[in-house]
Scaffold this active site. Structure first.
Site, PDB file in Angstrom:
ATOM      1  N   LYS A 107       9.504 -10.018  -2.384  1.00  0.00           N
ATOM      2  CA  LYS A 107       9.448  -9.555  -3.772  1.00  0.00           C
ATOM      3  C   LYS A 107      10.709  -9.972  -4.517  1.00  0.00           C
ATOM      4  CE  LYS A 107       6.205  -5.753  -3.882  1.00  0.00           C
ATOM      5  NZ  LYS A 107       6.105  -4.396  -3.417  1.00  0.00           N
ATOM      6  N   LYS A 192      -6.038 -10.942   1.299  1.00  0.00           N
ATOM      7  CA  LYS A 192      -6.090  -9.495   1.042  1.00  0.00           C
ATOM      8  C   LYS A 192      -6.466  -9.239  -0.424  1.00  0.00           C
ATOM      9  CE  LYS A 192      -3.022  -5.988   0.062  1.00  0.00           C
ATOM     10  NZ  LYS A 192      -1.686  -5.535  -0.154  1.00  0.00           N
ATOM     11  N   LYS A 195      -4.437  -7.479  -6.938  1.00  0.00           N
ATOM     12  CA  LYS A 195      -4.445  -7.866  -8.349  1.00  0.00           C
ATOM     13  C   LYS A 195      -3.721  -9.202  -8.541  1.00  0.00           C
ATOM     14  CE  LYS A 195      -1.977  -6.843 -12.406  1.00  0.00           C
ATOM     15  NZ  LYS A 195      -0.686  -6.286 -12.773  1.00  0.00           N
TER      16      LYS A 195
HETATM   17  P1  AMP Z   1      -0.799  -0.481  -4.505  1.00  0.00           P
HETATM   18  O1  AMP Z   1      -0.531   0.483  -5.623  1.00  0.00           O
HETATM   19  O2  AMP Z   1      -1.512  -1.701  -4.917  1.00  0.00           O
HETATM   20  O3  AMP Z   1       0.409  -0.780  -3.691  1.00  0.00           O
HETATM   21  O4  AMP Z   1      -1.796   0.224  -3.477  1.00  0.00           O
HETATM   22  C1  AMP Z   1      -2.256   1.555  -3.562  1.00  0.00           C
HETATM   23  C2  AMP Z   1      -2.943   1.909  -2.257  1.00  0.00           C
HETATM   24  O5  AMP Z   1      -4.046   1.019  -2.004  1.00  0.00           O
HETATM   25  C3  AMP Z   1      -2.045   1.799  -1.030  1.00  0.00           C
HETATM   26  O6  AMP Z   1      -2.339   2.878  -0.157  1.00  0.00           O
HETATM   27  C4  AMP Z   1      -2.433   0.476  -0.403  1.00  0.00           C
HETATM   28  O7  AMP Z   1      -2.212   0.473   0.988  1.00  0.00           O
HETATM   29  C5  AMP Z   1      -3.915   0.429  -0.715  1.00  0.00           C
HETATM   30  N1  AMP Z   1      -4.406  -0.974  -0.792  1.00  0.00           N
HETATM   31  C6  AMP Z   1      -4.020  -1.932  -1.685  1.00  0.00           C
HETATM   32  N2  AMP Z   1      -4.704  -3.084  -1.473  1.00  0.00           N
HETATM   33  C7  AMP Z   1      -5.534  -2.850  -0.414  1.00  0.00           C
HETATM   34  C8  AMP Z   1      -6.507  -3.631   0.289  1.00  0.00           C
HETATM   35  N3  AMP Z   1      -6.779  -4.902  -0.046  1.00  0.00           N
HETATM   36  N4  AMP Z   1      -7.170  -3.055   1.322  1.00  0.00           N
HETATM   37  C9  AMP Z   1      -6.929  -1.762   1.688  1.00  0.00           C
HETATM   38  N5  AMP Z   1      -6.029  -0.967   1.055  1.00  0.00           N
HETATM   39  C10 AMP Z   1      -5.337  -1.497   0.021  1.00  0.00           C
END
Ligand code: AMP
Length: 322
Positions: A107, A192, A195
């Site tokens: 990052k 994966k 966004k």
């Molecule tokens: P973020 O705000 O995008 O970091 O993610 C919010 C939640 O969604 C976290 O618990 C992540 O682990 C989960 N998450 C994000 N992308 C994925 C994915 N492709 N598959 C499963 N869980 C996800």
């Protein structure tokens, strides 16, 4: 969940939100947070949408089945104890622990290196630890990618307990879906779902948007004709069938044997996803912004009641003047 956009994708749902709803319905007391300060670590230069995004994310929580009468739904910046505990934890967290966080270097480099990296990015896991430990939880339901950050959180909590000779913070569990496909849901291109890769299906997408996206999804590259054998493990459409279609085992077997084409998989996959999310999409569309604001206000009150109690004990343990 960070409000970096106005809606959640189905990877957020499968990795975390679906578990939140299950746990709530099993009787756990849930704290469901829209992490707006966390979103600032990457979007501090364009913050005009962050408030509206927070409402959108809260709508997704409610649409998925989080019941504001049972669970606290709140915005991080409305509960100031998160900032206070973050500050106190930042005093007891060795810098080396943070610099070793996996994803951190990636990052930082993406932001233009140490000269441009904001201070908040390095401290991200400390803030996340505060978000968790303020509520002294049994567990934290998240997707697979969050596991490394959660490890630091337990280390910080236990270090605090040792330093001040108190048993304030529990060791919490990470509640990651057992099914690996759900724990790390692939995107339309088999990377994966994220966004930043522009490979998402959103919980709030319409049936037509979903159909269009599935049409362009990645399938087995060597399956060109309808009767070529497929490899369901490496096909995004088959992965979604596994999660959303009750007949997925038959569909996978037929795909493997070349008894069905990609078009058929895509049609059935679209139907299964649309069928699954239809009630949530309808509920989401019926939610009013002002009602959601009120839910968030009440959620912040519920969260504050617990968080302020933790802070009284924390300040006392550290010997700060009451
Ligand atoms: P973020 O705000 O995008 O970091 O993610 C919010 C939640 O969604 C976290 O618990 C992540 O682990 C989960 N998450 C994000 N992308 C994925 C994915 N492709 N598959 C499963 N869980 C996800």
């Amino acid at each position: 969940m960070r409000p970096t956009q106005p809606r959640l994708h189905i990877g957020n749902y499968e990795g975390a939100l679906r578990n939140w709803v299950d746990l709530q319905n099993k009787g756990f007391e849930m704290f469901c947070m829209v992490a707006d300060w966390h979103a600032l670590t990457t979007m501090f230069e364009e913050t005009d949408q962050i408030g509206q995004n927070s409402i959108g994310v809260a709508k997704d929580f409610i649409a998925a089945g989080i019941d504001p009468d049972k669970s606290a739904i709140f915005v991080q910046s409305h509960v100031k104890e998160h900032a206070e505990l973050h500050l106190l934890f930042s005093m007891v967290t060795p810098l080396g622990w943070l610099e070793r966080t996996p994803t951190y270097k990636e990052k930082r480099d993406a932001m233009g290196g140490a000269e441009r990296e904001p201070y908040g990015l390095l401290g991200y896991p400390v803030l996340q630890t505060s978000d968790i430990l303020l509520y002294r939880p049994y567990g934290v339901p998240v997707g697979r990618d969050q596991a490394p950050h959660l490890e630091i959180g337990n280390d910080i909590g236990q270090r605090f307990n040792r330093l001040y000779g108190q048993d304030i913070f529990p060791t919490y569990k990470y509640l990651i879906p057992e099914d690996e496909t759900r724990a790390k849901l692939p995107g339309l291109d088999m990377r994966k779902m994220s966004k930043s890769y522009d490979n998402c299906i959103y919980l709030a997408d319409t049936a037509d948007e979903t159909a269009k996206k599935i049409k362009s999804a990645y399938t087995t590259p060597s399956k060109i004709k309808k009767d070529d054998p497929g490899i369901p493990e490496s096909c995004a459409v088959c992965q979604y069938l596994k999660v959303y279609s009750p007949n997925w085992q038959t569909q996978w077997e037929e795909d493997r044997q070349g008894l069905r084409g990609c078009m058929m998989n895509k049609t059935e996959c679209t139907e299964a996803i649309n069928e699954y999310f239809r009630p949530m999409r309808e509920l989401r569309a019926s939610l009013d912004d002002n009602d959601v604001r009120e839910i968030l206000r009440q959620g912040a009150e519920k969260a504050s009641a617990v968080a302020s109690q933790t802070m009284i004990e924390v300040r006392k343990a550290m010997g700060l003047l009451a």
